[in-house]
Design a protein around this motif. Sequence first.
Motif, PDB file in Angstrom:
ATOM      1  N   GLN A 141       0.821  -1.207   0.000  1.00 20.40           N
ATOM      2  CA  GLN A 141       0.000   0.000   0.000  1.00 20.40           C
ATOM      3  C   GLN A 141       0.863   1.267   0.000  1.00 20.40           C
ATOM      4  N   LEU A 142       1.967   1.238   0.729  1.00 25.51           N
ATOM      5  CA  LEU A 142       2.863   2.401   0.719  1.00 25.51           C
ATOM      6  C   LEU A 142       3.416   2.650  -0.676  1.00 25.51           C
ATOM      7  N   GLU A 143       3.740   1.575  -1.393  1.00 24.88           N
ATOM      8  CA  GLU A 143       4.228   1.722  -2.767  1.00 24.88           C
ATOM      9  C   GLU A 143       3.155   2.374  -3.648  1.00 24.88           C
ATOM     10  N   PHE A 144       1.904   1.970  -3.454  1.00 24.66           N
ATOM     11  CA  PHE A 144       0.814   2.539  -4.248  1.00 24.66           C
ATOM     12  C   PHE A 144       0.588   4.011  -3.891  1.00 24.66           C
ATOM     13  N   LEU A 145       0.744   4.347  -2.609  1.00 26.80           N
ATOM     14  CA  LEU A 145       0.636   5.750  -2.216  1.00 26.80           C
ATOM     15  C   LEU A 145       1.728   6.592  -2.874  1.00 26.80           C
ATOM     16  N   GLY A 146       2.920   6.011  -3.021  1.00 25.03           N
ATOM     17  CA  GLY A 146       3.987   6.711  -3.723  1.00 25.03           C
ATOM     18  C   GLY A 146       3.620   6.987  -5.166  1.00 25.03           C
ATOM     19  N   LEU A 147       2.946   6.042  -5.802  1.00 24.81           N
ATOM     20  CA  LEU A 147       2.477   6.269  -7.172  1.00 24.81           C
ATOM     21  C   LEU A 147       1.462   7.408  -7.212  1.00 24.81           C
ATOM     22  N   GLU A 148       0.558   7.428  -6.214  1.00 32.66           N
ATOM     23  CA  GLU A 148      -0.446   8.498  -6.190  1.00 32.66           C
ATOM     24  C   GLU A 148       0.226   9.866  -6.077  1.00 32.66           C
ATOM     25  N   GLN A 149       1.292   9.952  -5.275  1.00 31.10           N
ATOM     26  CA  GLN A 149       2.009  11.216  -5.136  1.00 31.10           C
ATOM     27  C   GLN A 149       2.638  11.644  -6.447  1.00 31.10           C
ATOM     28  N   ASN A 150       2.900  10.685  -7.336  1.00 30.33           N
ATOM     29  CA  ASN A 150       3.483  10.982  -8.637  1.00 30.33           C
ATOM     30  C   ASN A 150       2.432  11.121  -9.734  1.00 30.33           C
ATOM     31  N   ALA A 154       0.381  16.280  -9.907  1.00 26.31           N
ATOM     32  CA  ALA A 154      -0.838  16.857  -9.331  1.00 26.31           C
ATOM     33  C   ALA A 154      -2.101  16.249  -9.928  1.00 26.31           C
ATOM     34  N   LYS A 155      -1.958  15.212 -10.743  1.00 19.54           N
ATOM     35  CA  LYS A 155      -3.090  14.706 -11.504  1.00 19.54           C
ATOM     36  C   LYS A 155      -4.218  14.169 -10.621  1.00 19.54           C
ATOM     37  N   THR A 156      -3.885  13.475  -9.548  1.00 22.10           N
ATOM     38  CA  THR A 156      -4.928  12.896  -8.711  1.00 22.10           C
ATOM     39  C   THR A 156      -5.864  13.967  -8.187  1.00 22.10           C
ATOM     40  N   GLN A 157      -5.298  15.072  -7.690  1.00 16.96           N
ATOM     41  CA  GLN A 157      -6.124  16.150  -7.175  1.00 16.96           C
ATOM     42  C   GLN A 157      -6.981  16.756  -8.280  1.00 16.96           C
ATOM     43  N   GLN A 158      -6.430  16.836  -9.480  1.00 19.86           N
ATOM     44  CA  GLN A 158      -7.178  17.405 -10.595  1.00 19.86           C
ATOM     45  C   GLN A 158      -8.367  16.529 -10.973  1.00 19.86           C
ATOM     46  N   TYR A 159      -8.189  15.209 -10.947  1.00 17.29           N
ATOM     47  CA  TYR A 159      -9.315  14.325 -11.226  1.00 17.29           C
ATOM     48  C   TYR A 159     -10.378  14.435 -10.133  1.00 17.29           C
ATOM     49  N   LYS A 160      -9.952  14.626  -8.892  1.00 20.33           N
ATOM     50  CA  LYS A 160     -10.917  14.805  -7.815  1.00 20.33           C
ATOM     51  C   LYS A 160     -11.684  16.116  -7.981  1.00 20.33           C
ATOM     52  N   GLN A 161     -10.993  17.156  -8.438  1.00 17.59           N
ATOM     53  CA  GLN A 161     -11.674  18.420  -8.720  1.00 17.59           C
ATOM     54  C   GLN A 161     -12.704  18.247  -9.832  1.00 17.59           C
ATOM     55  N   LYS A 162     -12.339  17.448 -10.819  1.00 10.49           N
ATOM     56  CA  LYS A 162     -13.274  17.185 -11.911  1.00 10.49           C
ATOM     57  C   LYS A 162     -14.519  16.469 -11.390  1.00 10.49           C
ATOM     58  N   SER A 171       6.019 -13.652  -1.026  1.00 15.73           N
ATOM     59  CA  SER A 171       7.376 -13.113  -1.113  1.00 15.73           C
ATOM     60  C   SER A 171       7.664 -12.548  -2.501  1.00 15.73           C
ATOM     61  N   ASP A 172       6.875 -12.954  -3.513  1.00 13.06           N
ATOM     62  CA  ASP A 172       7.032 -12.424  -4.876  1.00 13.06           C
ATOM     63  C   ASP A 172       6.204 -11.163  -5.117  1.00 13.06           C
ATOM     64  N   TYR A 173       5.358 -10.801  -4.150  1.00 14.27           N
ATOM     65  CA  TYR A 173       4.473  -9.640  -4.344  1.00 14.27           C
ATOM     66  C   TYR A 173       5.260  -8.346  -4.580  1.00 14.27           C
ATOM     67  N   PRO A 174       6.325  -8.060  -3.829  1.00 13.69           N
ATOM     68  CA  PRO A 174       7.080  -6.830  -4.099  1.00 13.69           C
ATOM     69  C   PRO A 174       7.626  -6.764  -5.522  1.00 13.69           C
ATOM     70  N   ARG A 175       7.988  -7.912  -6.095  1.00 17.54           N
ATOM     71  CA  ARG A 175       8.477  -7.909  -7.479  1.00 17.54           C
ATOM     72  C   ARG A 175       7.370  -7.496  -8.440  1.00 17.54           C
ATOM     73  N   VAL A 176       6.155  -8.010  -8.228  1.00 16.18           N
ATOM     74  CA  VAL A 176       5.023  -7.635  -9.079  1.00 16.18           C
ATOM     75  C   VAL A 176       4.734  -6.140  -8.943  1.00 16.18           C
ATOM     76  N   VAL A 177       4.809  -5.639  -7.724  1.00 14.10           N
ATOM     77  CA  VAL A 177       4.565  -4.215  -7.487  1.00 14.10           C
ATOM     78  C   VAL A 177       5.596  -3.366  -8.241  1.00 14.10           C
ATOM     79  N   GLN A 178       6.848  -3.798  -8.252  1.00 16.87           N
ATOM     80  CA  GLN A 178       7.872  -3.052  -8.974  1.00 16.87           C
ATOM     81  C   GLN A 178       7.587  -3.046 -10.471  1.00 16.87           C
ATOM     82  N   GLU A 179       7.071  -4.150 -11.013  1.00 20.60           N
ATOM     83  CA  GLU A 179       6.705  -4.177 -12.422  1.00 20.60           C
ATOM     84  C   GLU A 179       5.591  -3.173 -12.702  1.00 20.60           C
ATOM     85  N   ILE A 180       4.623  -3.104 -11.804  1.00 20.66           N
ATOM     86  CA  ILE A 180       3.523  -2.146 -11.977  1.00 20.66           C
ATOM     87  C   ILE A 180       4.062  -0.720 -11.928  1.00 20.66           C
ATOM     88  N   LYS A 181       4.939  -0.443 -10.971  1.00 20.24           N
ATOM     89  CA  LYS A 181       5.505   0.903 -10.847  1.00 20.24           C
ATOM     90  C   LYS A 181       6.268   1.299 -12.106  1.00 20.24           C
TER      91      LYS A 181
END
Length: 593
Positions: A274-283, A397-405, A373-383
């Motif tokens: 989840q922390l990895e996904f939050l990092g994606l949201e920040q980007n 800033a895209k996430t905030q812009q979609y929320k504004q929309k 134990s392979d889940y972090p590898r899959v997450v890195q592929e997604i990232k």
Amino acid sequence: MIDTARDILADPAATFLQIQKNVVFLEQADATLRPVKLGLSSNVQVDRLALFLRRHALAHGIRLDVSVGLYDSLAQDVETFLKAGVDVLLVLPFFDNLLPAFEAQIASGLDERVISAKEAELSERYRLAFAASQGIPTVLVGEFHRAWDPAQIRQADRVSDVLTRFQTMLTEAVAQAPHVARLDLQAMLRSVGASQAIDRRFYAQAKAPYALPMLNEIGRRVAEATRGYGAHYFKVLALDCDNTLWGGVIGEDLIDGIKLSPFEYPGNIFWRTQLEFLGLEQNGVVLCLCTKNNPADVEEVLEKHPDMPIRSRNLTVKKVNWDDKSTNLRAIATELNVGLDSLVFLDDSAFELEGVQSQVPEVRTFQVPKALSDYPRVVQEIKTLFLAGGISAESAAKTQQYKQKAAAESARAQFATQEEYVASLQLQVELARDAVANVARISELTQKSNQFNLTTRRYTQAEVQAVIASEDQAVYSLTVSDKFGSAGLTGVGVVRFGGETAEVEAFLMSCRVIGRGVEFAIWSHIARDAARRGCTHVRGRFIRSAKNKLVEDFYDRLGFEVERSSEGETIYIAAVSALASPQSTWIDVRYVG
């Protein structure tokens, strides 16, 4: 035959000869392939890599023309590849061959002055080469790694220390060049396994260290890092919940029974994910839920679980119901006004993923592995899919812009007509000409925009900079805001002024701001610029693509007349005087010329 060839290339058990035969066949037989040029530069022999690069490019509909540079001659290779007009430059420096048997020399006490001199030389070489490569749209540089399996080393050794220094040097050189990105060869080595990745015999005999499994993995990762050589640009990550964001089933295990914790296995795997996904949201990646569950159960976890990193505020769209996943993914794409091929979907269920793949094959899917134990590898592929090529501040800033929309869409219901609603938005547009500070975002928008894009012409950062520097061209960028907040830089126009006619070479906008009149509000300012340069007319063109039907009548609505038309392209023209009066009068346009 073509489908059979594709099946063979997709088979991980295919032999080298089978791959070679079917790559050549497909490149000759499939007329739909899009050509891309790649230049390959290394200080070891990597000629066989070309076949695997081509193999994985074909999976994305690309006919890849690979040119292999000279041995250990990065500066010369950059010059050669620039002249050849390559689209991608792949640089693979091999640590052990920076000096003969470099690792062994270091371990046996190589003089620190020699190491420092080599480090300084490489730093300058990379800095100059990366600066010279700005005309190449995408540059990928492999990170240094050890040649031999370090698994038996129980403590830090001198080779590891020097390797870390050189990695830091390379990272700093890459950071100075926005168009350059790193390729994690160490991760590939771990994935393949050092014993399978390095061929000691070929390395000793021919300075060709990589075995076929490693060459194949490099080919696959390069295709991912370039988003399928420009075939894909992912924007949205849709997530299942049970056994994806947490361990267990919320409807059965309840909030206290699911596995989610920073300290205990297996909950710590889900917590880190989840922390990895939050990092994606920040980007700038848009996070959504797509799950079969009771809404109240999921909301309880989002709001009350003490170790839940992702909260409701991080999720732009939540499809929590008992509809099939394909229906919900279509709904997510519709609400965000993006294509299905912009979505990545992660789920633990092979059944659900098979349904998605059969009904909405445009969506890229990933499965949570059975071995956590392979889940972090899959997450890195997604990232990698989302972060390839870098992230502009605008994209972040895209996430905030979609929320504004989404907030704007909710407010729409309060008005009797669309006109009343749009007039209430307090729309403001800043129209900037030749804004150097916007180069990265302008280039990014040209690469990503498909639906509202009149010519679908793509521009690299170097090309945008060249247009800005040109005396007879101008780049216009639109930054839009309303009472809900800023939508950011969401429009680009490129105009060439020559003689009596100003040619609109590109005009495109983000779908986030379509339908508010912004697309019509700026033309009086462009017309005045054209008049000041002695132009009496403005010419535009619509080039049909698979995705831009939305704007096929744009110039008609703007008041242009058809000059000529052919299959796939229509040329329009309008008098400058006809564009002088501002349209969309409810929009406040501030021109920064």
